[in-house]
Design a protein around this motif. Structure first.
Motif, short mmCIF file in Angstrom:
data_model
loop_
_atom_site.label_atom_id
_atom_site.label_comp_id
_atom_site.label_asym_id
_atom_site.label_seq_id
_atom_site.Cartn_x
_atom_site.Cartn_y
_atom_site.Cartn_z
N VAL A 153 47.39 60.03 40.88
CA VAL A 153 46.26 60.10 39.92
C VAL A 153 46.72 60.44 38.52
O VAL A 153 46.82 59.84 37.44
CB VAL A 153 44.92 60.96 40.37
N VAL A 154 47.60 61.63 38.62
CA VAL A 154 48.33 62.08 37.29
C VAL A 154 49.36 60.93 36.74
O VAL A 154 49.22 60.85 35.58
CB VAL A 154 48.94 63.51 37.71
N GLY A 155 49.91 60.27 37.76
CA GLY A 155 50.81 59.39 37.39
C GLY A 155 50.26 57.94 36.61
O GLY A 155 50.71 57.46 35.60
N ALA A 156 49.15 57.81 37.11
CA ALA A 156 48.41 56.77 36.72
C ALA A 156 47.59 56.97 35.30
O ALA A 156 47.64 55.93 34.43
CB ALA A 156 47.17 56.22 37.50
N LEU A 180 57.90 53.44 27.96
CA LEU A 180 58.51 54.18 28.92
C LEU A 180 57.57 55.13 29.64
O LEU A 180 57.84 55.55 30.85
CB LEU A 180 59.71 54.96 28.05
N TRP A 181 56.47 55.49 28.75
CA TRP A 181 55.30 56.25 29.64
C TRP A 181 54.82 55.42 30.72
O TRP A 181 54.38 56.03 31.79
CB TRP A 181 54.26 56.68 28.64
N LEU A 182 54.57 54.07 30.50
CA LEU A 182 54.11 53.33 31.67
C LEU A 182 55.02 53.38 32.96
O LEU A 182 54.52 53.17 34.06
CB LEU A 182 54.03 51.88 31.01
N LEU A 230 56.39 55.04 38.23
CA LEU A 230 57.24 55.74 39.14
C LEU A 230 56.72 56.85 40.02
O LEU A 230 56.83 57.05 41.10
CB LEU A 230 58.61 56.00 38.58
N ILE A 231 55.94 57.68 39.15
CA ILE A 231 54.99 58.86 40.04
C ILE A 231 54.25 58.13 41.06
O ILE A 231 54.07 58.50 42.08
CB ILE A 231 54.45 59.76 39.02
N VAL A 232 53.53 57.18 40.65
CA VAL A 232 52.39 56.35 41.50
C VAL A 232 53.27 55.99 42.75
O VAL A 232 52.81 56.05 43.80
CB VAL A 232 51.58 55.36 40.81
N LEU A 233 54.52 55.11 42.37
CA LEU A 233 55.09 54.59 43.56
C LEU A 233 55.73 55.75 44.70
O LEU A 233 55.56 55.72 45.82
CB LEU A 233 56.15 53.56 42.81
#
Length: 195
Positions: free
Chosen positions: A148-151, A168-170, A175-178
Motif C-alpha cells: 500500500v505504501v509503495g502504491a 522515478l517515484w513511479l 518496485l516496493i509493490v513488486l
C-alpha cells in the motif's frame, strides 16, 4: 509507523541476536546467522544497554544535523533571495542519513568485535534456517502495508509524477509493490511446505 515503533523494532532486532542457551547463558549470533558465541546474562544486558544508549545519541545527532542543515537552507534562501537547488538539498539530506546509518550499523556490530577472540560453539545457520527465521518474523499484514505504501508513495512526492525525473517515484513505488508481492508468494510457499 511512528519513530518510537521504528526504534523499538531496532532494539528488538538487536536483542534477537542473543538466544537463550540450555544452561541459562546466552548465545550471540551476529545478525542471527554467524557462529554462536556464549555470553553471560550480564554481558548481554551490557551490550543491549550500550546499544540503546548509542542509538539514542546517533538519532539525536542526526536530528540535530538535519535541523542545522535546514537552518542553513533557510539562511541561504533569505540571504540570496533564491531557493537552494534541489540537488544540493538531496545531497545534504542523503549525506546526513548515510553517516547515521553507517554509525548504527557499526554500533550493531560492537558485540561481534568485542567477542571476536572468544571461541564459537557451533556452526553458522544455513540459508534455509535464515529463510525460516525471516518468514516467521514477517506477517502478511506487514507485506500488505508495504504494498500500500509503495502504491501511494509516488503520489505523495508532488503533483506531476508522470513527467521528467518525477517518474522515478513511479518506478520506486512499483518496485516496493513488486518486492512485497514476491515476498508474500515466497512466504505462502514456505508456510505451505512447513505447516
Amino acid at each position: 509507523m511512528s519513530m518510537n515503533n521504528s526504534i523499538q523494532k531496532m532494539h528488538e532486532n538487536f536483542e534477537a541476536q542473543f538466544e537463550v542457551a540450555a544452561d541459562g547463558r546466552y548465545l550471540y549470533r551476529r545478525n542471527q546467522k554467524d557462529e554462536p558465541i556464549p555470553v553471560s546474562a550480564d554481558e548481554r544486558e551490557r551490550f543491549i544497554r550500550q546499544y540503546k544508549s548509542l542509538i539514542r545519541v546517533i538519532l539525536g545527532g542526526m536530528m540535530a544535523a538535519l535541523v542545522a542543515f535546514f537552518a542553513l537552507v533557510i539562511w541561504w534562501t533569505a540571504a540570496t533571495k533564491s531557493e537552494l537547488p534541489d540537488v544540493p538539498t538531496y545531497i545534504g539530506i542523503s549525506a546526513i542519513a548515510i553517516v547515521a546509518l553507517t554509525l548504527m550499523y557499526w554500533v550493531r556490530g560492537s558485540p561481534a568485535r568485542e567477542l571476536g577472540g572468544r571461541a564459537p560453539i557451533g556452526r553458522k545457520r544455513t540459508r534455509e534456517e535464515m529463510r525460516s527465521i525471516f518468514f516467521k518474523k514477517i506477517s502478511y499484514g506487514q507485506l500488505a502495508m508495504a504494498a500500500v505504501v509503495g502504491a501511494f508513495l509516488p503520489f505523495t512526492s508532488g503533483p506531476d509524477v508522470f513527467h521528467g525525473w518525477a517518474r522515478l517515484w513511479l518506478v520506486f513505488g512499483g518496485l516496493i509493490v513488486l518486492l512485497a508481492g514476491v515476498q508474500a508468494v515466497r512466504k505462502w510457499s514456505f508456510d505451505r511446505q512447513r505447516p
